[in-house]
Write an enzyme that holds these catalytic residues in place. Structure first.
Site, short mmCIF file in Angstrom:
data_model
loop_
_atom_site.label_atom_id
_atom_site.label_comp_id
_atom_site.label_asym_id
_atom_site.label_seq_id
_atom_site.Cartn_x
_atom_site.Cartn_y
_atom_site.Cartn_z
CG MET A 1 -1.88 -1.20 1.18
SD MET A 1 -3.41 -0.91 2.08
CE MET A 1 -2.79 -0.58 3.72
CG HIS B 1 6.95 -1.99 2.24
ND1 HIS B 1 6.83 -0.90 3.07
CD2 HIS B 1 5.73 -2.56 2.21
CE1 HIS B 1 5.58 -0.82 3.51
NE2 HIS B 1 4.89 -1.81 3.00
N GLY C 1 4.90 -10.35 3.94
CA GLY C 1 5.68 -10.21 5.16
C GLY C 1 5.03 -10.91 6.33
CD GLN C 2 7.10 -14.14 11.23
OE1 GLN C 2 8.15 -14.57 10.75
NE2 GLN C 2 6.88 -14.03 12.53
CG ASP D 1 0.65 -7.14 7.77
OD1 ASP D 1 -0.16 -6.42 8.37
OD2 ASP D 1 1.72 -6.71 7.30
CD GLN E 1 -1.83 -8.67 4.25
OE1 GLN E 1 -2.66 -7.76 4.31
NE2 GLN E 1 -0.56 -8.43 4.02
CG MET F 1 10.87 -1.00 10.26
SD MET F 1 11.98 -0.73 8.88
CE MET F 1 13.46 -0.32 9.81
CB SER G 1 2.90 2.43 6.23
OG SER G 1 3.53 1.51 5.37
P1 AMP Z 1 1.44 -2.93 3.49
O1 AMP Z 1 2.04 -1.90 2.59
O2 AMP Z 1 1.37 -2.52 4.91
O3 AMP Z 1 0.13 -3.47 2.94
O4 AMP Z 1 2.44 -4.16 3.46
C1 AMP Z 1 2.85 -4.73 2.25
C2 AMP Z 1 3.64 -5.97 2.56
O5 AMP Z 1 4.79 -5.61 3.33
C3 AMP Z 1 2.87 -7.01 3.39
O6 AMP Z 1 3.15 -8.31 2.91
C4 AMP Z 1 3.42 -6.79 4.78
O7 AMP Z 1 3.34 -7.94 5.60
C5 AMP Z 1 4.86 -6.44 4.48
N1 AMP Z 1 5.47 -5.72 5.60
C6 AMP Z 1 4.97 -4.65 6.26
N2 AMP Z 1 5.78 -4.30 7.28
C7 AMP Z 1 6.82 -5.18 7.27
C8 AMP Z 1 7.99 -5.35 8.08
N3 AMP Z 1 8.24 -4.56 9.11
N4 AMP Z 1 8.82 -6.37 7.76
C9 AMP Z 1 8.57 -7.20 6.72
N5 AMP Z 1 7.48 -7.09 5.91
C10 AMP Z 1 6.61 -6.10 6.19
#
Ligand code: AMP
Length: 284
Positions: free
Chosen positions: A30, A37, A147-148, A150, A153, A184, A186
């Site tokens: 997102m 990411h 990512g783990q 979530d 998810q 980490m 967003s």
């Molecule tokens: P998002 O942009 O929040 O929808 O996340 C996009 C992808 O990045 C998802 O698969 C998340 O699980 C992964 N992600 C978010 N934060 C982290 C993190 N701190 N470490 C690893 N992967 C992450």
């Protein structure tokens, strides 16, 4: 790096490469990209010949009281990160092309989505499952990386890919953390200085749970108490849930066996954070 906004153009790009035998990786995001990411993008880059990063703030996974309009959208910075990490395409569809008038299909993975995030955010995983199904249909990757961070998810997506025979391989990468352990996210930008200072307590609690289990605790209630005590040291943190679960079904465990996942969600002020740790006990 190409910026593609139209689903048709995205599919045409992928199909052209697939015909030449090029393998395509997809990292769905997102935006508001950070080093978590970046780790997913690097993993996909290493594994595939061509790499697509999708940036789409998916409205259907937000509930009305959530932060859709104020969700950070630093698109220039995001593109620069994607470019620096060797992405071939940033796929940036708009909500109106993803959900045109008359759109009605919903993808649900009910059992795995029911508890935890599903309880706090009732339509969230239907939104996630539907958009991931669409992204896979549009981008047609061979491989996707999640990512783990979530955890639930990732479990939903794993099921969806298997149940619907989507024919894409799937990889979950470890959570990337700040130096003090905070995962980490967003959403961390919403934390005030004081909230940011106390936020690592969440991970400390998960770690305390992990240590108790590694040390031999098998009773989930007593491990929960250990974790709640750590969080109790910071009265401004409210626990949404802290659960010790089967790492595949995400059903809560009363007795902890060889492997479990500790899932949590907390609130600090108006900010809601999620995190988890997987615990594996060595065989005796
Ligand atoms: P998002 O942009 O929040 O929808 O996340 C996009 C992808 O990045 C998802 O698969 C998340 O699980 C992964 N992600 C978010 N934060 C982290 C993190 N701190 N470490 C690893 N992967 C992450």
């Amino acid at each position: 790096m190409k910026i593609i906004r139209s689903p048709q153009a995205m599919t045409a790009w992928s199909e052209g490469l697939r015909r030449e035998g090029v393998t395509i990786g997809l990292v769905p995001t997102m935006g508001a990209l950070h080093d978590g990411h970046r780790a997913l993008i690097r993993a996909a880059r290493l594994r595939c010949d061509a790499l697509v990063v999708s940036i789409f703030v998916n409205p259907t996974q937000f509930s009305p009281q959530e932060d859709l309009t104020k969700y950070p959208r630093p698109i220039t910075k995001d593109r620069a990160l994607c470019r620096a990490e060797g992405a071939d395409v940033c796929f940036e569809p708009t909500a109106s092309v993803m959900y045109p008038e008359g759109f009605q299909t919903v993808v649900m993975v009910p059992a795995i989505a029911r508890r935890w995030e599903g309880e706090s955010r009732p339509h969230h995983f239907a939104g996630v499952a539907t958009v991931v199904t669409k992204l896979l249909g549009i981008v047609r990757p061979h491989h996707v990386v999640f990512g783990q961070k979530d955890y639930q998810q990732a479990a939903v997506v794993r099921h969806l890919i298997a149940d619907l025979n989507l024919g894409v391989t799937f990889d979950v990468r470890a959570t990337i953390r700040e130096h003090d352990g905070l995962a980490m996210s967003s959403r961390n930008v919403y934390l005030s200085t004081e909230e940011r200072r106390i936020a690592p307590t969440f991970y400390q609690a998960l770690q305390a749970g992990r240590q108790a289990i590694a040390g031999g605790a098998t009773d989930a209630v007593s491990v929960q108490e250990v974790m709640r005590k750590v969080i109790g040291g910071e009265p401004t943190i409210q626990i949404d849930y802290l659960a010790i679960c089967d790492s595949t079904t995400l059903e809560p465990l009363a007795t902890i066996g060889r492997e479990a996942v500790v899932l949590g969600a907390i609130r600090i002020g108006s900010v809601r954070l999620i995190d988890n740790v997987v615990v594996r006990r060595p065989a005796r």
